[in-house]
Motif scaffolding. Structure first.
Motif, PDB file in Angstrom:
ATOM      1  N   VAL A 157       0.915  -1.256  -0.138  1.00 35.53           N
ATOM      2  CA  VAL A 157      -0.227  -0.069   0.106  1.00 35.53           C
ATOM      3  C   VAL A 157       0.838   1.310   0.215  1.00 35.53           C
ATOM      4  O   VAL A 157       0.598   2.330  -0.755  1.00 35.53           O
ATOM      5  N   SER A 158       1.972   1.373   0.682  1.00 31.36           N
ATOM      6  CA  SER A 158       2.838   2.292   0.589  1.00 31.36           C
ATOM      7  C   SER A 158       3.433   2.786  -0.535  1.00 31.36           C
ATOM      8  O   SER A 158       3.400   3.803  -1.075  1.00 31.36           O
ATOM      9  N   ALA A 159       3.840   1.552  -1.495  1.00 35.15           N
ATOM     10  CA  ALA A 159       4.438   1.995  -2.804  1.00 35.15           C
ATOM     11  C   ALA A 159       3.429   2.294  -3.701  1.00 35.15           C
ATOM     12  O   ALA A 159       3.640   3.399  -4.466  1.00 35.15           O
ATOM     13  N   LYS A 160       2.041   1.818  -3.549  1.00 33.61           N
ATOM     14  CA  LYS A 160       0.915   2.370  -4.338  1.00 33.61           C
ATOM     15  C   LYS A 160       0.608   3.796  -3.936  1.00 33.61           C
ATOM     16  O   LYS A 160       0.150   4.492  -4.923  1.00 33.61           O
ATOM     17  N   ALA A 161       0.485   4.339  -2.654  1.00 31.25           N
ATOM     18  CA  ALA A 161       0.235   5.582  -2.113  1.00 31.25           C
ATOM     19  C   ALA A 161       1.536   6.693  -2.942  1.00 31.25           C
ATOM     20  O   ALA A 161       1.020   7.370  -3.480  1.00 31.25           O
ATOM     21  N   LYS A 162       2.823   6.044  -3.018  1.00 33.13           N
ATOM     22  CA  LYS A 162       3.769   6.985  -3.666  1.00 33.13           C
ATOM     23  C   LYS A 162       3.386   7.227  -5.047  1.00 33.13           C
ATOM     24  O   LYS A 162       3.292   8.288  -5.578  1.00 33.13           O
ATOM     25  N   GLU A 163       3.117   5.984  -5.700  1.00 36.34           N
ATOM     26  CA  GLU A 163       2.569   6.076  -6.986  1.00 36.34           C
ATOM     27  C   GLU A 163       1.561   6.979  -7.505  1.00 36.34           C
ATOM     28  O   GLU A 163       1.593   7.730  -8.344  1.00 36.34           O
ATOM     29  N   CYS A 164       0.469   7.130  -6.424  1.00 34.97           N
ATOM     30  CA  CYS A 164      -0.709   8.065  -6.679  1.00 34.97           C
ATOM     31  C   CYS A 164      -0.415   9.469  -6.260  1.00 34.97           C
ATOM     32  O   CYS A 164      -1.397  10.316  -6.719  1.00 34.97           O
ATOM     33  N   GLY A 165       0.789   9.640  -5.878  1.00 29.26           N
ATOM     34  CA  GLY A 165       1.163  11.080  -5.633  1.00 29.26           C
ATOM     35  C   GLY A 165       1.050  11.563  -4.214  1.00 29.26           C
ATOM     36  O   GLY A 165       1.110  12.896  -3.851  1.00 29.26           O
TER      37      GLY A 165
END
Length: 410
Positions: A157-165
């Protein structure tokens, strides 16, 4: 001549983030996800209002890392089923006006109302007490494989949050949720590597941090929300908390927010606060002053602040590096700008009651009333400080029906 640091002063976070001021919008339960637990237009609008309102750093209400483990029905969930475009829109709105937005990551553990889970999971099969037994089921102890899977979820989820901005993430390890349950010797009675000594009890948090860091890289900010204490007999205490802070700093954590309490003792909303504590406004400032003796990363103190003068005093004294504000921003989303404009500015929160204590407790009025204010802002309306408690109760019943009788998140 040395300038005085105030809430309007810029803050550098470990050379990873430059935050325009010291005002920190702490996490609140928004309950504005859709039926698929995705961010709604109302949630996006709410965060745009807060960003325009001037706070330097916005921390989201807890985003759950597991769709099968919700603290409330309308929690946001980020997983493989999520519509990523909606998360990107949320991040874009939250970073308007130069604000930073960090996603708070959470797993409720056993703090899941009975109507949401037949078998909640926790470090040990220890039920919630203090009158909560009827609303929350006794949990099952997690297996080693399940523990490792949850750690991986936090990292994904952390990596995806970074990807989302999103500009950073915060691990929620306070208020009696799963990470805090592992830290507490009352709730964690395991005899393997995940329980017993403090070193073992903090292993879950440390492994989550390490997994997140590996997933997001060295330049992405990772913070933690940590209890100063659980204020519970046999629970996580101040000496434990200081040791965990030191361990987190040794690992490379970027920012620490201090709070306290759990569902069984809700100190985070001022329950049991002394007169001297209330006079200083901050519930956990005494602890923060002790913690600052070992701190080498910014420390956020959340809970109780109502006036610019008290906030500036806490910053100038060095007791806090940032001031966490939550419920006041539900009544005035532009509060940050007003606090920075005048040291005399303050806000008072209403004492809420229908006059029937059992009804207040049943509907968790101190939470749902503020959720209704957030809903108003999300719909483009102004907050309504004189909103009747009875109207709030009726709205709760209408929205959730029988679910309104269950215990809610603090």
């Amino acid at each position: 001549m040395t300038s005085i640091t105030t809430i309007a002063s810029q803050l550098d976070v470990n050379n990873k983030a430059s935050i325009k001021n010291r005002l920190f919008k702490s996490a609140m339960s928004e309950q504005l996800a859709d039926r698929d637990n995705a961010p709604t237009d109302e949630l996006v609008h709410l965060y745009r209002a807060w960003a325009k309102g001037g706070a330097g750093l916005l921390v989201t209400g807890n985003v759950m890392v597991d769709r099968s483990a919700l603290g409330e029905p309308r929690n946001v969930v980020l997983d493989e089923k999520s519509d990523i475009a909606k998360f990107k829109a949320w991040a874009d709105a939250s970073t308007e006006n130069g604000a930073q937005v960090w996603m708070q990551l959470n797993h409720p553990g056993k703090q899941i109302p009975s109507f949401l889970s037949k078998e909640p999971l926790a470090p040990s099969a220890v039920p919630l007490g203090n009158g909560l037994e009827s609303g929350f089921k006794c949990p099952r102890a997690l297996t080693e494989a399940e523990i490792l899977a949850i750690i991986k979820r936090f990292a994904w989820v952390s990596a995806k949050a970074k990807e989302c901005g999103f500009n950073g993430v915060q691990i929620h390890s306070a208020h009696g949720y799963l990470v805090n349950q592992f830290l507490s010797p009352h709730h964690n009675r395991r005899d393997d590597q995940w329980g017993g000594s403090l070193e073992n009890r903090m292993r879950f948090l440390m492994e989550i941090y390490r997994a997140i860091r590996a997933a997001v890289g060295d330049s992405f900010p990772v913070g933690v929300k940590l209890n100063s204490a659980d204020f519970q007999k046999g629970g996580f205490d101040e000496s434990d908390s200081i040791e965990v802070i030191q361990a987190l700093q040794n690992e490379g954590i970027d920012l620490i927010e201090i709070s306290g309490g759990n569902y069984e003792n809700p100190s985070m909303v001022g329950s049991g606060a002394s007169e001297s504590t209330l006079k200083r406004e901050a519930y956990f400032l005494d602890y923060a002053e002790k913690a600052q003796k070992i701190m080498n990363v910014p420390l956020v103190v959340t809970g109780g602040f109502r006036s610019a003068s008290a906030m500036n005093s806490a910053i100038a004294s060095g007791a806090a590096d940032m001031i966490g504000i939550a419920r006041p921003l539900a009544l005035d989303p532009a509060l940050a700008n007003k606090l920075m404009a005048s040291d005399k500015h303050s806000i008072q929160l209403p004492v809420l009651s229908t006059g029937i204590k059992a009804l207040d407790a049943m509907t968790m009025l101190d939470i749902t009333w503020y959720e209704h204010q957030l809903e108003r802002i999300g719909k483009g309306k102004s907050p309504k400080p004189n909103l009747s408690e009875w109207v709030s109760v009726l709205k709760t019943f209408t929205a959730l029906g029988a679910l309104a009788f269950q215990k809610r998140r603090v």
